[in-house]
Design a protein around this motif. Structure first.
Motif, mmCIF file in Angstrom:
data_model
loop_
_atom_site.group_PDB
_atom_site.id
_atom_site.type_symbol
_atom_site.label_atom_id
_atom_site.label_comp_id
_atom_site.label_asym_id
_atom_site.label_seq_id
_atom_site.Cartn_x
_atom_site.Cartn_y
_atom_site.Cartn_z
ATOM 1 N N ALA A 92 -28.546 -24.413 -35.867
ATOM 2 C CA ALA A 92 -28.037 -23.791 -34.636
ATOM 3 C C ALA A 92 -29.161 -23.078 -33.892
ATOM 4 C CB ALA A 92 -26.914 -22.809 -34.970
ATOM 5 N N LEU A 93 -30.023 -22.415 -34.629
ATOM 6 C CA LEU A 93 -31.132 -21.684 -34.005
ATOM 7 C C LEU A 93 -32.062 -22.625 -33.258
ATOM 8 C CD1 LEU A 93 -32.278 -18.778 -33.866
ATOM 9 C CD2 LEU A 93 -33.688 -19.366 -35.824
ATOM 10 N N PHE A 94 -32.451 -23.714 -33.899
ATOM 11 C CA PHE A 94 -33.346 -24.664 -33.235
ATOM 12 C C PHE A 94 -32.657 -25.379 -32.076
ATOM 13 C CE2 PHE A 94 -36.125 -24.647 -37.112
ATOM 14 C CZ PHE A 94 -37.246 -24.173 -36.456
ATOM 15 N N PHE A 95 -31.398 -25.768 -32.252
ATOM 16 C CA PHE A 95 -30.695 -26.433 -31.162
ATOM 17 C C PHE A 95 -30.601 -25.518 -29.945
ATOM 18 C CE2 PHE A 95 -27.130 -27.727 -28.621
ATOM 19 C CZ PHE A 95 -27.292 -29.106 -28.548
ATOM 20 N N HIS A 96 -30.223 -24.273 -30.183
ATOM 21 C CA HIS A 96 -30.086 -23.318 -29.085
ATOM 22 C C HIS A 96 -31.445 -23.080 -28.410
ATOM 23 C CE1 HIS A 96 -27.406 -20.474 -27.106
ATOM 24 N NE2 HIS A 96 -28.421 -19.631 -27.061
ATOM 25 N N PHE A 97 -32.481 -23.026 -29.213
ATOM 26 C CA PHE A 97 -33.838 -22.822 -28.685
ATOM 27 C C PHE A 97 -34.259 -23.975 -27.781
ATOM 28 C CE2 PHE A 97 -38.446 -23.570 -29.287
ATOM 29 C CZ PHE A 97 -38.933 -22.434 -28.671
ATOM 30 N N PHE A 98 -34.125 -25.208 -28.277
ATOM 31 C CA PHE A 98 -34.571 -26.362 -27.490
ATOM 32 C C PHE A 98 -33.675 -26.606 -26.275
ATOM 33 C CE2 PHE A 98 -36.583 -27.623 -31.633
ATOM 34 C CZ PHE A 98 -37.885 -27.443 -31.205
ATOM 35 N N ALA A 99 -32.381 -26.378 -26.411
ATOM 36 C CA ALA A 99 -31.486 -26.507 -25.253
ATOM 37 C C ALA A 99 -31.799 -25.422 -24.222
ATOM 38 C CB ALA A 99 -30.029 -26.432 -25.688
ATOM 39 N N GLY A 100 -32.201 -24.251 -24.688
ATOM 40 C CA GLY A 100 -32.599 -23.182 -23.770
ATOM 41 C C GLY A 100 -33.856 -23.537 -23.000
ATOM 42 N N ILE A 101 -34.812 -24.174 -23.664
ATOM 43 C CA ILE A 101 -36.016 -24.637 -22.966
ATOM 44 C C ILE A 101 -35.633 -25.666 -21.909
ATOM 45 C CG2 ILE A 101 -38.136 -25.989 -23.247
ATOM 46 C CD1 ILE A 101 -38.528 -24.547 -25.922
ATOM 47 N N ARG A 102 -34.707 -26.550 -22.257
ATOM 48 C CA ARG A 102 -34.222 -27.552 -21.294
ATOM 49 C C ARG A 102 -33.621 -26.870 -20.062
ATOM 50 N NH1 ARG A 102 -28.985 -31.159 -21.790
ATOM 51 N NH2 ARG A 102 -29.560 -32.951 -20.552
ATOM 52 N N HIS A 103 -32.864 -25.804 -20.289
ATOM 53 C CA HIS A 103 -32.271 -25.058 -19.165
ATOM 54 C C HIS A 103 -33.346 -24.365 -18.331
ATOM 55 C CE1 HIS A 103 -27.895 -25.371 -19.477
ATOM 56 N NE2 HIS A 103 -28.115 -25.557 -20.772
ATOM 57 N N LEU A 104 -34.375 -23.866 -18.973
ATOM 58 C CA LEU A 104 -35.470 -23.241 -18.219
ATOM 59 C C LEU A 104 -36.174 -24.264 -17.326
ATOM 60 C CD1 LEU A 104 -37.057 -20.839 -20.856
ATOM 61 C CD2 LEU A 104 -35.789 -20.216 -18.795
ATOM 62 N N VAL A 105 -36.344 -25.474 -17.834
ATOM 63 C CA VAL A 105 -36.946 -26.530 -17.013
ATOM 64 C C VAL A 105 -36.037 -26.833 -15.826
ATOM 65 C CG1 VAL A 105 -37.618 -28.973 -16.998
ATOM 66 C CG2 VAL A 105 -38.281 -27.503 -18.910
ATOM 67 N N TRP A 106 -34.729 -26.878 -16.063
ATOM 68 C CA TRP A 106 -33.785 -27.092 -14.964
ATOM 69 C C TRP A 106 -33.857 -25.949 -13.955
ATOM 70 C CZ3 TRP A 106 -28.704 -28.797 -17.835
ATOM 71 C CH2 TRP A 106 -28.842 -30.109 -18.255
ATOM 72 N N ASP A 107 -33.984 -24.718 -14.451
ATOM 73 C CA ASP A 107 -34.080 -23.568 -13.556
ATOM 74 C C ASP A 107 -35.313 -23.653 -12.659
ATOM 75 O OD1 ASP A 107 -31.761 -22.518 -14.550
ATOM 76 O OD2 ASP A 107 -32.742 -21.078 -15.889
ATOM 77 N N ALA A 108 -36.349 -24.337 -13.143
ATOM 78 C CA ALA A 108 -37.553 -24.531 -12.331
ATOM 79 C C ALA A 108 -37.361 -25.657 -11.322
ATOM 80 C CB ALA A 108 -38.746 -24.825 -13.235
#
Length: 143
Positions: A92-108
């Motif tokens: 869960a920790l890694f999934f949330h981390f990598f999905a969060g990075i994906r969201h940050l890229v979308w935010d950019a």
């Protein structure tokens, strides 16, 4: 006598043939797009991380309280149930981390085209699996 709902279930397909269709999307008919599944799992893993953090807090508090408390916490963490919970927490920790990075890229402002968000979705899934397995292999070798 026919039910009124039967009339609502009749539609035409692209060839113009009459077909029966469900009134609303159903799991047997509707397929989840990868991005939707990742979005839902991102929220679920956020909750799972919170629950796992309570388990880790118990372990740390037990270490600070006494040797007996730490021994019982350590025994539970080393049991099959404890290891399964720790594995799930790591996943869960890694999934949330990598999905969060994906969201940050979308935010950019990047990655909104269908091929891009499908590739980034699979990248999240693969990175999660690789990172989780790698951490557990290293952890079990060191342990």
């Amino acid at each position: 006598m026919r039910d009124v709902r039967d009339a609502l279930m009749v539609a035409r397909n692209t060839e113009g043939k009459l077909v029966r269709r469900p009134l609303s999307p159903h799991l047997q008919v509707y397929r989840w797009p990868l991005s939707m599944a990742i979005s839902i799992l991102h929220r679920v893993t956020g909750v799972a991380i919170s629950v796992g953090t309570l388990l880790m807090t118990w372990w740390l508090v037990a270490a600070a309280v006494s040797d007996n408390a730490f021994a019982s916490a350590q025994w539970f963490m080393g049991s099959a149930v404890g290891l399964l919970l720790l594995f799930g927490w790591t996943l869960a920790l890694f999934f949330h981390f990598f999905a969060g990075i994906r969201h940050l890229v979308w935010d950019a402002g990047f990655g909104f085209d269908p091929p891009d968000y499908n590739i980034s979705g699979w990248a999240v899934v693969i990175a999660t699996g690789v990172a989780t397995v790698l951490v557990w292999i290293i952890g079990l070798v060191v342990w």
